[in-house]
Design an enzyme around this catalytic site. Structure first.
Site, PDB file in Angstrom:
ATOM      1  N   HIS A 266      -4.285  -3.729   8.997  1.00 59.98           N
ATOM      2  CA  HIS A 266      -3.824  -2.694   9.333  1.00 59.98           C
ATOM      3  C   HIS A 266      -3.850  -2.186  10.990  1.00 59.98           C
ATOM      4  O   HIS A 266      -3.417  -1.117  10.804  1.00 59.98           O
ATOM      5  CB  HIS A 266      -5.392  -1.402   8.173  1.00 59.98           C
ATOM      6  CG  HIS A 266      -4.226  -1.579   7.344  1.00 59.98           C
ATOM      7  ND1 HIS A 266      -4.267  -0.387   6.165  1.00 59.98           N
ATOM      8  CD2 HIS A 266      -4.034  -2.246   6.142  1.00 59.98           C
ATOM      9  CE1 HIS A 266      -3.707  -1.003   5.024  1.00 59.98           C
ATOM     10  NE2 HIS A 266      -3.784  -1.917   4.716  1.00 59.98           N
TER      11      HIS A 266
ATOM     12  N   ASN B 188       1.113  -0.938   0.354  1.00 58.94           N
ATOM     13  CA  ASN B 188       0.634  -0.396   0.141  1.00 58.94           C
ATOM     14  C   ASN B 188       0.713   1.204   0.058  1.00 58.94           C
ATOM     15  O   ASN B 188       0.719   2.642   0.668  1.00 58.94           O
ATOM     16  CB  ASN B 188      -1.138   0.276   1.107  1.00 58.94           C
ATOM     17  CG  ASN B 188      -1.676  -0.826   1.282  1.00 58.94           C
ATOM     18  OD1 ASN B 188      -1.946  -1.647   2.018  1.00 58.94           O
ATOM     19  ND2 ASN B 188      -2.662  -1.421   0.177  1.00 58.94           N
TER      20      ASN B 188
ATOM     21  N   ASN C 129      -2.410  -8.741  -1.694  1.00 61.43           N
ATOM     22  CA  ASN C 129      -3.169  -9.083  -2.586  1.00 61.43           C
ATOM     23  C   ASN C 129      -3.668  -7.494  -3.518  1.00 61.43           C
ATOM     24  O   ASN C 129      -4.077  -7.365  -4.711  1.00 61.43           O
ATOM     25  CB  ASN C 129      -4.851  -8.427  -2.293  1.00 61.43           C
ATOM     26  CG  ASN C 129      -5.086  -7.591  -1.001  1.00 61.43           C
ATOM     27  OD1 ASN C 129      -4.346  -7.604  -0.565  1.00 61.43           O
ATOM     28  ND2 ASN C 129      -6.156  -6.437  -1.148  1.00 61.43           N
ATOM     29  N   HIS C 130      -2.817  -6.201  -2.985  1.00 60.95           N
ATOM     30  CA  HIS C 130      -2.054  -5.303  -3.874  1.00 60.95           C
ATOM     31  C   HIS C 130      -0.786  -5.106  -4.568  1.00 60.95           C
ATOM     32  O   HIS C 130      -0.112  -4.141  -4.861  1.00 60.95           O
ATOM     33  CB  HIS C 130      -2.276  -3.771  -2.766  1.00 60.95           C
ATOM     34  CG  HIS C 130      -3.709  -3.738  -2.698  1.00 60.95           C
ATOM     35  ND1 HIS C 130      -4.601  -2.968  -3.445  1.00 60.95           N
ATOM     36  CD2 HIS C 130      -4.549  -3.721  -1.581  1.00 60.95           C
ATOM     37  CE1 HIS C 130      -5.797  -3.014  -2.777  1.00 60.95           C
ATOM     38  NE2 HIS C 130      -6.096  -3.766  -1.567  1.00 60.95           N
TER      39      HIS C 130
ATOM     40  N   HIS D  52      -2.201  -6.819   6.953  1.00 62.01           N
ATOM     41  CA  HIS D  52      -3.500  -6.040   5.948  1.00 62.01           C
ATOM     42  C   HIS D  52      -4.646  -6.282   6.254  1.00 62.01           C
ATOM     43  O   HIS D  52      -4.920  -4.706   5.708  1.00 62.01           O
ATOM     44  CB  HIS D  52      -4.545  -8.301   4.799  1.00 62.01           C
ATOM     45  CG  HIS D  52      -5.658  -7.919   4.412  1.00 62.01           C
ATOM     46  ND1 HIS D  52      -5.148  -7.107   2.488  1.00 62.01           N
ATOM     47  CD2 HIS D  52      -6.547  -7.662   4.405  1.00 62.01           C
ATOM     48  CE1 HIS D  52      -6.459  -7.041   2.789  1.00 62.01           C
ATOM     49  NE2 HIS D  52      -7.251  -7.595   3.245  1.00 62.01           N
TER      50      HIS D  52
ATOM     51  N   HIS E 217      -0.626 -12.638   5.174  1.00 57.91           N
ATOM     52  CA  HIS E 217      -1.521 -11.383   4.683  1.00 57.91           C
ATOM     53  C   HIS E 217      -3.126 -12.044   4.623  1.00 57.91           C
ATOM     54  O   HIS E 217      -3.372 -12.307   3.577  1.00 57.91           O
ATOM     55  CB  HIS E 217      -0.851 -10.457   3.462  1.00 57.91           C
ATOM     56  CG  HIS E 217      -1.421  -9.518   2.839  1.00 57.91           C
ATOM     57  ND1 HIS E 217      -0.947  -8.277   3.407  1.00 57.91           N
ATOM     58  CD2 HIS E 217      -2.138  -8.870   1.915  1.00 57.91           C
ATOM     59  CE1 HIS E 217      -1.461  -7.005   3.125  1.00 57.91           C
ATOM     60  NE2 HIS E 217      -2.545  -7.610   2.498  1.00 57.91           N
TER      61      HIS E 217
HETATM   62 FE   LIG Z   1      -3.607  -6.516   2.045  1.00 60.87          FE
END
Ligand SMILES: [Fe+2]
Length: 271
Positions: free
Chosen positions: A179, A40, A67-68, A177, A152
């Site tokens: 946060h 991120n 995932n990002h 993930h 994650h």
């Molecule tokens: Fe993530």
């Protein structure tokens, strides 16, 4: 060996926090290396070339993803390098560019970082639990004992199950993930685990993002574009877990946290 793990770095504010604290932590706590989840770091979505360079200059040695990972396609050039320090989840199907496994050494003592992605609410990928067992067995057969995992994942149940499955086999597992840092720092059978390390970035936010759009989304159900707060002088948060590992086992772990650019404080100690 002693290392630091930084959870999700969110946007420019997060990168600023890394620049502000990682080198200081490395020096004050004698860290051999720092692992960070960088998916991120570039405007909240992905990890681009400039962010990789900036974060390396700030003291990050190994990057994990999730995932990002694919949001900034320029990352593919880094993923393709042999034993790259930029990882993507290891349980993507065979043939996908890159790897979720990094092998390193500190004073001739070998270590490995493994990046895995969970299933609940995540893109389709291979079974993370089967992949974890196979990867760890292979590393142990190579004689690598110091194994560090970034899992994650969205669900705490998945993260907990992975920790309980791997305890006694690896040195540490860090959830990323979601946060939001959790306070469940624990050591079982020589393995450190935490459900989520917590992000570094804007504190007056919704998981690092400007509050307005997510609140509007929840009020109306209409999708909108999320953005990272850019203004200077905003409330900030930096979070890192420090781990000491010896002969494949975690002997000490604690959390360092800094709020609003204040002092780096030791806040939680693993039991
Ligand atoms: Fe993530």
């Amino acid at each position: 060996m002693r290392f630091g793990f930084v959870g999700d770095i969110v946007g420019k504010v997060g990168r600023g926090q890394v620049a502000r604290y990682v080198k200081e932590a490395k020096q004050n706590y004698n860290l051999d290396f720092v692992v960070a989840n960088g998916e991120n770091a570039s405007h909240g979505f992905g990890l681009g070339l400039k962010s990789i360079q900036e974060l390396q200059d700030s003291g990050v040695d190994i990057f994990t993803g999730g995932n990002h990972t694919w949001d900034k396609r320029e990352i593919v050039a880094f993923l393709g390098i042999e034993n790259s320090n930029v990882l993507r989840p290891h349980n993507y199907p065979q043939g996908v560019v890159g790897s979720g496994l990094y092998r390193g050494a500190i004073n001739n003592e070998r270590f490995a970082v493994v990046n895995l992605m969970g299933h609940f609410g995540m893109p389709q990928c291979d079974n993370a639990f089967i992949c974890a067992n196979a990867t760890i067995d292979a590393l142990q057969n190579e004689g690598i004992k110091n194994i560090i995992v970034d899992f994650h994942a969205e669900a705490t149940s998945e993260k907990r199950a992975m920790f309980m499955m791997l305890k006694g086999k690896i040195a540490a597992i860090f959830g990323t993930h979601t946060h939001i840092g959790t306070d469940d720092l624990e050591i079982f059978d020589g393995t450190f685990g935490v459900s989520d390390v917590g992000m570094s970035g804007a504190r007056e936010s919704v998981i690092g993002m400007e509050c307005k759009e997510p609140i509007e989304r929840f009020l109306t159900g209409i999708p909108s574009r999320l953005s990272v707060p850019e203004s200077s002088g905003i409330p900030t948060l930096f979070q890192m877990i420090v781990c000491e590992i010896c002969d494949g086992k975690c002997v000490e772990a604690f959390k360092l946290k800094a709020v609003d650019n204040g002092e780096l404080e030791k806040t939680l100690v693993a039991k």
